[in-house]
Scaffold this active site. Structure first.
Site, PDB file in Angstrom:
ATOM      1  N   ARG A 101       0.824  -1.214   0.000  1.00  0.00           N
ATOM      2  CA  ARG A 101       0.000   0.000   0.000  1.00  0.00           C
ATOM      3  C   ARG A 101       0.858   1.265   0.000  1.00  0.00           C
ATOM      4  O   ARG A 101       0.484   2.285  -0.609  1.00  0.00           O
ATOM      5  CB  ARG A 101      -0.907  -0.020   1.241  1.00  0.00           C
ATOM      6  CG  ARG A 101      -1.943   1.090   1.255  1.00  0.00           C
ATOM      7  CD  ARG A 101      -3.053   0.765   2.231  1.00  0.00           C
ATOM      8  NE  ARG A 101      -4.015   1.853   2.314  1.00  0.00           N
ATOM      9  CZ  ARG A 101      -4.223   2.583   3.407  1.00  0.00           C
ATOM     10  NH1 ARG A 101      -3.560   2.327   4.517  1.00  0.00           N
ATOM     11  NH2 ARG A 101      -5.107   3.554   3.411  1.00  0.00           N
ATOM     12  N   HIS A 113       0.264   4.358  -2.675  1.00  0.00           N
ATOM     13  CA  HIS A 113       0.032   5.756  -2.311  1.00  0.00           C
ATOM     14  C   HIS A 113       1.155   6.652  -2.817  1.00  0.00           C
ATOM     15  O   HIS A 113       0.899   7.778  -3.257  1.00  0.00           O
ATOM     16  CB  HIS A 113      -0.113   5.882  -0.790  1.00  0.00           C
ATOM     17  CG  HIS A 113      -1.454   5.458  -0.287  1.00  0.00           C
ATOM     18  ND1 HIS A 113      -2.162   6.163   0.670  1.00  0.00           N
ATOM     19  CD2 HIS A 113      -2.239   4.395  -0.596  1.00  0.00           C
ATOM     20  CE1 HIS A 113      -3.314   5.558   0.917  1.00  0.00           C
ATOM     21  NE2 HIS A 113      -3.373   4.475   0.162  1.00  0.00           N
ATOM     22  N   ASP A 114       2.380   6.165  -2.761  1.00  0.00           N
ATOM     23  CA  ASP A 114       3.504   6.970  -3.220  1.00  0.00           C
ATOM     24  C   ASP A 114       3.418   7.226  -4.723  1.00  0.00           C
ATOM     25  O   ASP A 114       3.804   8.288  -5.205  1.00  0.00           O
ATOM     26  CB  ASP A 114       4.828   6.277  -2.881  1.00  0.00           C
ATOM     27  CG  ASP A 114       6.021   7.221  -3.016  1.00  0.00           C
ATOM     28  OD1 ASP A 114       6.093   8.184  -2.220  1.00  0.00           O
ATOM     29  OD2 ASP A 114       6.858   7.003  -3.906  1.00  0.00           O
ATOM     30  N   VAL A 159       1.190  10.213  -5.363  1.00  0.00           N
ATOM     31  CA  VAL A 159       1.603  11.558  -4.924  1.00  0.00           C
ATOM     32  C   VAL A 159       3.108  11.778  -4.863  1.00  0.00           C
ATOM     33  O   VAL A 159       3.571  12.910  -4.777  1.00  0.00           O
ATOM     34  CB  VAL A 159       0.989  11.910  -3.549  1.00  0.00           C
ATOM     35  CG1 VAL A 159      -0.500  12.109  -3.649  1.00  0.00           C
ATOM     36  CG2 VAL A 159       1.310  10.848  -2.520  1.00  0.00           C
ATOM     37  N   ASN A 213      -4.126   9.023   4.591  1.00  0.00           N
ATOM     38  CA  ASN A 213      -2.927   8.388   5.147  1.00  0.00           C
ATOM     39  C   ASN A 213      -2.868   8.393   6.672  1.00  0.00           C
ATOM     40  O   ASN A 213      -2.254   7.515   7.278  1.00  0.00           O
ATOM     41  CB  ASN A 213      -1.673   9.097   4.621  1.00  0.00           C
ATOM     42  CG  ASN A 213      -1.628   9.144   3.111  1.00  0.00           C
ATOM     43  OD1 ASN A 213      -2.059   8.220   2.438  1.00  0.00           O
ATOM     44  ND2 ASN A 213      -1.102  10.244   2.577  1.00  0.00           N
ATOM     45  N   PRO A 245      -7.661   7.553  -4.008  1.00  0.00           N
ATOM     46  CA  PRO A 245      -9.068   7.131  -3.920  1.00  0.00           C
ATOM     47  C   PRO A 245      -9.451   6.753  -2.494  1.00  0.00           C
ATOM     48  O   PRO A 245      -8.674   6.130  -1.768  1.00  0.00           O
ATOM     49  CB  PRO A 245      -9.122   5.899  -4.840  1.00  0.00           C
ATOM     50  CG  PRO A 245      -7.937   6.028  -5.738  1.00  0.00           C
ATOM     51  CD  PRO A 245      -6.879   6.704  -4.915  1.00  0.00           C
ATOM     52  N   HIS A 248      -6.303  -5.668  -2.724  1.00  0.00           N
ATOM     53  CA  HIS A 248      -7.088  -5.798  -1.497  1.00  0.00           C
ATOM     54  C   HIS A 248      -7.370  -7.251  -1.137  1.00  0.00           C
ATOM     55  O   HIS A 248      -8.156  -7.527  -0.240  1.00  0.00           O
ATOM     56  CB  HIS A 248      -8.400  -5.014  -1.609  1.00  0.00           C
ATOM     57  CG  HIS A 248      -8.222  -3.539  -1.470  1.00  0.00           C
ATOM     58  ND1 HIS A 248      -9.245  -2.631  -1.640  1.00  0.00           N
ATOM     59  CD2 HIS A 248      -7.120  -2.798  -1.177  1.00  0.00           C
ATOM     60  CE1 HIS A 248      -8.787  -1.406  -1.456  1.00  0.00           C
ATOM     61  NE2 HIS A 248      -7.502  -1.480  -1.170  1.00  0.00           N
ATOM     62  N   THR A 249      -6.721  -8.157  -1.824  1.00  0.00           N
ATOM     63  CA  THR A 249      -6.737  -9.556  -1.385  1.00  0.00           C
ATOM     64  C   THR A 249      -5.882  -9.726  -0.134  1.00  0.00           C
ATOM     65  O   THR A 249      -5.938 -10.758   0.529  1.00  0.00           O
ATOM     66  CB  THR A 249      -6.237 -10.479  -2.513  1.00  0.00           C
ATOM     67  OG1 THR A 249      -6.455 -11.838  -2.142  1.00  0.00           O
ATOM     68  CG2 THR A 249      -4.743 -10.275  -2.784  1.00  0.00           C
ATOM     69  N   ASP A 303      -9.995  -9.713   3.042  1.00  0.00           N
ATOM     70  CA  ASP A 303     -10.343 -11.014   2.446  1.00  0.00           C
ATOM     71  C   ASP A 303     -10.397 -12.031   3.579  1.00  0.00           C
ATOM     72  O   ASP A 303      -9.367 -12.453   4.106  1.00  0.00           O
ATOM     73  CB  ASP A 303      -9.286 -11.403   1.402  1.00  0.00           C
ATOM     74  CG  ASP A 303      -9.453 -12.823   0.883  1.00  0.00           C
ATOM     75  OD1 ASP A 303     -10.471 -13.470   1.210  1.00  0.00           O
ATOM     76  OD2 ASP A 303      -8.564 -13.286   0.146  1.00  0.00           O
TER      77      ASP A 303
END
Length: 325
Positions: free
Chosen positions: A70, A74-75, A78, A98, A167, A197-198, A244
């Site tokens: 993650r 995110h990096d 941005v 964050n 998002p 997101h697993t 999950d």
């Protein structure tokens, strides 16, 4: 004959110089050329050092694989996720997406410290993030790919960009598509990268909207009732649920199978099968064939990792990932 040889030699040298100049121009125009095995000579131990550190961190905390993956996500949205706030500098860690959410910074610190002791100011923090993301997937049973290297670290940060670009967990499909397209990622990239997101967990506060639903074609009442029970306990908003439930520590295609049975934890996840016919069809294809998901995931990770990268004087190779040099 001698004049002819001299003329031919001059033509050859001119061709070489022109080709060299064209190559330099192309590199400047592209702004960066990411390469596989970039550190083969300058820091040959880099990838093994990174993998060993990730393996150790995940062995101590299985959730860390998702956290490191993650961080890279995110990096990429941005470009300055690792920088700390100081008295005269505002980073991105306290932006709403964050704050009290991202973790794994200490693992990056350990990796950077070891790399600096072996090959100072050679491997950028951005390249470390791209590599730990791949290694986290591999260690969790997912696919492997060759990480392209050569990123520089940013010299600044934008808390506003972090707040606006990343998002959120309640995003609708149109919002998800727009956020991904804003950084250069496609409709398909959005769906396949959501498959990350697993792995991982989320706080009750991030999926509270899911707990309100009690009807609809894709509602799984047993699933929602279990979540309601978890989140209704003391300190409910801070309690964690697996993204999950079936294979929480394994990188596989179960995420998509879960969505089809109404067991997507985040509203933005479940929206992929309830809000849009096109996204639902792609979810179906990934649920049916994990190898297709793996191949597409590798391609989208490489694409995401090449967006917005810096080179030359636009960036630097930090000595400490938390501060600019």
């Amino acid at each position: 004959m001698a004049k002819c040889l001299i003329l031919c030699l001059c033509m050859v040298m001119l061709s070489i110089n022109v080709a060299h100049a064209m190559n330099e121009t192309c590199i400047d125009d592209i702004s960066i050329v990411l390469q596989i095995d970039l550190y083969r000579n300058s820091c040959p131990e880099a990838e093994s050092i990174i993998f060993s550190s990730v393996e150790n961190a995940v062995s101590q905390d299985a959730r860390m694989a998702a956290s490191l993956l993650r961080l890279h996500f995110h990096d990429c949205f941005v470009n300055a996720m690792l920088l700390d706030d100081t008295e005269d500098f505002v980073g991105e860690k306290t932006a709403p997406p964050n704050l009290n959410s991202l973790r794994g910074f200490e693992v990056i610190d350990v990796i950077k410290s070891e790399l600096e002791s072996v090959c100072p100011q050679t491997v950028s923090c951005a390249d470390i993030l791209a590599t730990v993301a791949r290694d986290s997937v591999v260690i969790s049973g997912g696919p492997s790919w060759e990480v392209e290297m050569g990123r520089k670290d940013s010299l600044g940060a934008s808390k506003e960009a972090a707040a606006n670009n990343i998002p959120g967990p309640n995003s609708t499909v149109p919002i998800l598509v727009a956020k991904f397209q804003n950084v250069g990622l496609s409709f398909n990239d959005m769906i396949v990268l959501s498959g990350a997101h697993t792995l991982g967990m989320a706080r009750c506060s991030t999926f509270s909207a899911r707990l309100q639903g009690s009807n609809g074609p894709d509602i799984n009442l047993d699933f929602l009732q279990n979540l309601q029970q978890l989140c209704s306990q003391m300190d409910g908003n801070s309690r964690l649920a697996q993204l999950d439930l079936v294979s929480p520590a394994t990188f596989d295609n179960q995420y998509y199978v879960n969505l089809l049975s109404g067991e997507g934890l985040l509203p933005s996840d479940q929206a992929l099968v309830t809000d849009d016919y096109q996204t639902r069809q792609i979810v179906l294809s990934y649920a049916e064939d994990p190898l297709v998901f793996f191949e597409d995931f590798k391609s989208s990770m490489l694409k995401m990792g090449s967006l917005g990268v810096m080179t030359g004087t636009d960036g630097e190779i930090r000595k400490n990932c938390r501060v600019v040099n």
